[in-house]
Scaffold this motif. Structure first.
Motif, PDB file in Angstrom:
ATOM      1  N   THR A  47       0.828  -1.191   0.000  1.00  0.00           N
ATOM      2  CA  THR A  47       0.000   0.000   0.000  1.00  0.00           C
ATOM      3  C   THR A  47       0.871   1.252   0.000  1.00  0.00           C
ATOM      4  O   THR A  47       2.087   1.190   0.173  1.00  0.00           O
ATOM      5  CB  THR A  47      -0.920   0.001   1.232  1.00  0.00           C
ATOM      6  N   SER A  48       0.228   2.395  -0.153  1.00  0.00           N
ATOM      7  CA  SER A  48       0.976   3.646  -0.233  1.00  0.00           C
ATOM      8  C   SER A  48       1.686   3.973   1.067  1.00  0.00           C
ATOM      9  O   SER A  48       2.648   4.747   1.077  1.00  0.00           O
ATOM     10  CB  SER A  48       0.041   4.796  -0.626  1.00  0.00           C
ATOM     11  N   ASP A 105      -1.325  -3.643  -8.792  1.00  0.00           N
ATOM     12  CA  ASP A 105      -0.589  -2.647  -9.556  1.00  0.00           C
ATOM     13  C   ASP A 105       0.916  -2.862  -9.449  1.00  0.00           C
ATOM     14  O   ASP A 105       1.694  -1.980  -9.754  1.00  0.00           O
ATOM     15  CB  ASP A 105      -0.959  -1.232  -9.098  1.00  0.00           C
ATOM     16  N   GLU A 106       1.340  -4.058  -9.014  1.00  0.00           N
ATOM     17  CA  GLU A 106       2.770  -4.327  -8.884  1.00  0.00           C
ATOM     18  C   GLU A 106       3.248  -5.038 -10.138  1.00  0.00           C
ATOM     19  O   GLU A 106       3.320  -6.254 -10.207  1.00  0.00           O
ATOM     20  CB  GLU A 106       3.031  -5.197  -7.642  1.00  0.00           C
ATOM     21  N   PRO A 121       6.464   4.135 -14.963  1.00  0.00           N
ATOM     22  CA  PRO A 121       7.117   4.562 -13.723  1.00  0.00           C
ATOM     23  C   PRO A 121       6.586   3.895 -12.473  1.00  0.00           C
ATOM     24  O   PRO A 121       7.100   4.124 -11.382  1.00  0.00           O
ATOM     25  CB  PRO A 121       6.813   6.060 -13.689  1.00  0.00           C
ATOM     26  N   GLY A 122       5.574   3.008 -12.604  1.00  0.00           N
ATOM     27  CA  GLY A 122       4.856   2.582 -11.418  1.00  0.00           C
ATOM     28  C   GLY A 122       3.941   3.712 -10.977  1.00  0.00           C
ATOM     29  O   GLY A 122       3.922   4.792 -11.571  1.00  0.00           O
ATOM     30  N   PHE A 123       3.167   3.480  -9.969  1.00  0.00           N
ATOM     31  CA  PHE A 123       2.252   4.539  -9.518  1.00  0.00           C
ATOM     32  C   PHE A 123       2.394   4.797  -8.028  1.00  0.00           C
ATOM     33  O   PHE A 123       2.721   5.910  -7.613  1.00  0.00           O
ATOM     34  CB  PHE A 123       0.807   4.156  -9.851  1.00  0.00           C
ATOM     35  N   ARG A 124       2.198   3.767  -7.235  1.00  0.00           N
ATOM     36  CA  ARG A 124       2.198   3.948  -5.785  1.00  0.00           C
ATOM     37  C   ARG A 124       3.478   4.604  -5.292  1.00  0.00           C
ATOM     38  O   ARG A 124       3.450   5.540  -4.494  1.00  0.00           O
ATOM     39  CB  ARG A 124       2.008   2.579  -5.106  1.00  0.00           C
ATOM     40  N   GLN A 148       1.140  11.938  -3.178  1.00  0.00           N
ATOM     41  CA  GLN A 148       0.448  10.705  -3.528  1.00  0.00           C
ATOM     42  C   GLN A 148       1.051  10.184  -4.820  1.00  0.00           C
ATOM     43  O   GLN A 148       1.806  10.880  -5.496  1.00  0.00           O
ATOM     44  CB  GLN A 148      -1.061  10.910  -3.664  1.00  0.00           C
ATOM     45  N   GLY A 149       0.750   8.940  -5.160  1.00  0.00           N
ATOM     46  CA  GLY A 149       1.291   8.349  -6.369  1.00  0.00           C
ATOM     47  C   GLY A 149       0.900   9.134  -7.608  1.00  0.00           C
ATOM     48  O   GLY A 149      -0.192   9.710  -7.669  1.00  0.00           O
ATOM     49  N   THR A 150       1.802   9.173  -8.587  1.00  0.00           N
ATOM     50  CA  THR A 150       1.538   9.878  -9.835  1.00  0.00           C
ATOM     51  C   THR A 150       1.822   8.950 -11.022  1.00  0.00           C
ATOM     52  O   THR A 150       2.495   7.937 -10.894  1.00  0.00           O
ATOM     53  CB  THR A 150       2.406  11.143  -9.972  1.00  0.00           C
TER      54      THR A 150
END
Length: 675
Positions: A217-218, A440-441, A460-463, A482-484
């Motif tokens: 998680t974030s 999302d991994e 780039p991934g997000f989290r 936060q994730g971008t």
């Protein structure tokens, strides 16, 4: 985001879109309310990455719920996120999305709009009557605030509610019971009074169970749900006594979605004016054909969104999706042309989806329910219209180009930096990584661009990709981390180098900025670019609007992968090749009094010696003439088709078009002039 309502269709004048952002319609603050100052984090004081998974295990044993079911329900609701004590748009807190029904009564008393849906998943149940947080607090004997702030308590509350419902249905319970026997209880956890919606949620949960998922998680909590063999007992659904809606024949949705028909008006306003869309035959060979899905956000509450689309003096889009529960409203038949993209060529070839939310707020509005409903709808539409499931055809509104140099600065930037494209494409069944896995991994592939590939896809991934962004709440003020979905582009291989320039957005030649709305130096997840060079091990340069643009691409954790494909290069002898925002026909294609539409180059070009990724070689060269009102599909609505060929290219943040006659096409690995 919605186009401006100030532009009307008039006889003889083609709609060219809007240039204004709809920010005045935001009623109340856009971010969700934060936890009280000094309150513990929603994740608790425990910094152990495994604490979230232990919380699920302990709650499952305590209340007699299969751990796999508890984790899958939480994942389908929130992807195991706590959102730092903030509530989602339906008032849900914590990993189990426990809804605090008291929020909405307070919001209405204060005269605020947009804090929660008017109803839950299309049912007649007011959101304020859904108080799972209050019920869980009573079962645990704790205060509401504990469930808002503490993830472990929130998980216990969710487990207690599931166990209570399972017992009330007289179904087999216990931590070791068959997960398939929990189908009705899982369906009830959707909070919906509609049988189809509850079943769709349960099916999502069981799909998560079957596939398994591993995610951090974030806030750094790791959870692993192993694939679980379970046969969902769908016949249990009848025990819930939910409402069965009759499908509306106008609605174009998969059966697993909760969709309603809220028609946008096709109305004669007098004086040659009409609104708010155009009739067409895009489901036949008469065309124009549908080639794109455009993803928007509303920048307004759900109620405001529906009011606007039903206004004949405003503009239109095909579908709206509600944040809290993923409920879908269709407004325009997909065969017809809605006025949503700000580019008449793209309007003619696209279906527009508006997602309730605010681009500068991001995660609390872009809920898992919203992503899942949207992905189901897009899977349906792409299959129906044979649209490729890639980032060249499933576009953000921010990728739609201007039609003339003067219109570029007014084009929109939604759904913004906080839309999780990588997760979205996982849900579409078309992972941007090209690999498998859940959540999302994505698997970081070792075959990155350092093997000499000519094209890279940004991933780039997000989290964990938390970029510096400003201006979400006030100009120059840092946005909450936060994730971008993007990487910044620099003029050199250094983070201290200035950001690159976008002469369309910054005509004075100044560099792009970190402002949330400034897309001038951003490459977004899933989009592909031609490699210019590499330097210093961890930096890659791509060709971007005529410049070498550098992004950090660490060797051990690459933010781009090598892909194969085709490139376009200017033909020998040409100093540069102009870029266009639409693919209109040559003048000789027009007839019957139809005015010739000018094809105006944008302020961008591909100089000799540079390359651009060819993202579509089968672009339709046409202009859909629709400038009058008629009660039936009118004979004067004509798709003018030309013979002048165009290619769609990826060359900046937005898509663009080049004339095929101006360029050569080469496959990656080929030498120029070889093909």
């Amino acid at each position: 985001m919605f186009p401006s309502s100030s532009t009307r269709r008039t006889a003889g004048v083609a709609f060219v879109g809007a240039v204004c952002l709809l920010v005045a319609l935001v009623l109340g603050p856009t971010p969700a309310a934060a936890a009280p100052a000094g309150a513990p984090s929603a994740t608790g004081a425990d910094h152990d990455p495994a604490s979230r998974e232990r919380g699920f295990a302990q709650a499952a044993r305590e209340f007699g719920v299969p751990q796999s079911v508890l984790e899958a329900v939480s994942y389908a609701q929130t992807r195991w996120e706590g959102h730092s004590g903030q509530h989602s748009t339906d008032g849900g807190y914590g990993p189990m999305n426990l809804v605090d029904g008291t929020l909405f009564a307070a919001d209405r008393a204060a005269g605020r709009d947009g804090s929660g849906p008017a109803s839950v998943a299309g049912s007649a149940t007011p959101a304020s009557a859904v108080d799972t947080l209050g019920r869980a607090a009573a079962l645990l004997g704790v205060g509401r605030d504990v469930l808002r702030r503490e993830a472990s308590a929130n998980i216990r509350g969710g487990a207690a509610l599931l166990a209570q419902r399972q017992r009330s249905l007289s179904l087999p319970a216990g931590a070791t019971s068959d997960p398939g026997q929990w189908y009705a209880t899982v369906a009830a956890a959707s909070g919906s009074g509609e049988e189809a919606v509850a079943a769709a949620f349960a099916d999502d949960v069981y799909a998560v169970l079957a596939a398994g998922v591993t995610r951090a998680t974030s806030d750094g909590k790791a959870v692993r749900l192993a694939p679980t063999a379970a046969v969902p007992q769908r016949a249990q659904l009848a025990r819930l006594g939910l409402h069965r809606s009759k499908p509306n024949p106008n609605v174009e949705c998969p059966r697993s979605l909760d969709c309603e028909w809220v028609p946008a008006p096709y109305a004669d306003l007098g004086g040659g004016h009409y609104g708010n869309h155009d009739l067409a035959a895009r489901d036949t060979a008469a065309g124009p054909e549908v080639d794109y899905i455009v993803i928007h956000d509303t920048e307004a509450s759900w109620d405001t969104t529906l009011q606007l689309v039903q206004d004949p003096t405003y503009v239109s889009w095909h579908y709206s999706l509600r944040s809290a529960d993923g409920h879908v409203a269709q407004h325009v038949a997909t065969k017809d042309v809605a006025w949503h993209a700000g580019n008449w060529y793209v309007n003619g070839h696209s279906v527009g989806l508006e997602h309730e939310g605010f681009a500068a707020a991001g995660a609390t509005w872009y809920t898992e329910s919203l992503y899942r409903s949207s992905a189901k709808l897009v899977r349906y539409l792409t299959a129906r219209y044979d649209i490729p499931r890639d980032r060249a055809h499933i576009l953000g509104h921010d990728q739609v180009p201007g039609t003339t140099p003067a219109s570029v600065r007014g084009m929109h930037w939604d759904p913004g930096p906080y839309w999780d494209w990588e997760h979205y494409f996982d849900l579409l069944g078309a992972p941007l990584s090209g690999g498998g896995g859940g959540g999302d991994e994505r698997a970081r592939r070792g075959d990155d661009d350092r093997r000499g590939g000519d094209i890279v896809r940004i991933l780039p991934g997000f989290r964990g990709n938390v970029q510096q962004v400003t201006g979400c709440t006030a100009a120059g003020v840092a946005c909450a981390p936060q994730g971008t979905n993007f990487l910044y582009l620099h003029t050199g291989p250094s983070e201290s180098a200035p950001l690159v320039r976008d002469v369309g957005l910054h005509p004075d030649g100044s560099p792009a900025t970190t402002d949330v709305a400034d897309i001038g130096a951003r490459v977004t997840a899933g989009v592909e670019y031609a490699v210019a060079q590499r330097r210093q091990g961890d930096w890659t340069a791509v060709w971007y609007l005529g410049q070498e643009a550098w992004f950090l691409n660490p060797r051990r954790h690459p933010s781009a992968i090598r892909v194969s494909g085709s490139l376009v290069v200017p033909k020998a002898g040409l100093a540069s090749v102009p870029l266009y925002g639409r693919a209109y026909p040559e003048a000789s294609a027009y007839g019957n009094g139809i005015p010739v539409q000018p094809v105006v180059p944008l302020q961008y070009a591909i100089p000799a010696g540079q390359r651009a990724v060819l993202s579509d070689a089968s672009v339709v060269t046409d202009y859909y003439r629709a400038a009058t009102f008629a009660t039936l599909p009118p004979a004067d609505h004509v798709d003018v088709v030309g013979t002048d060929r165009y290619y769609q290219v990826s060359y900046g943040h937005r898509i663009g078009f080049v004339r095929a006659a101006d360029v050569d096409v080469i496959r990656t690995g080929e030498r120029e002039g070889a093909g």
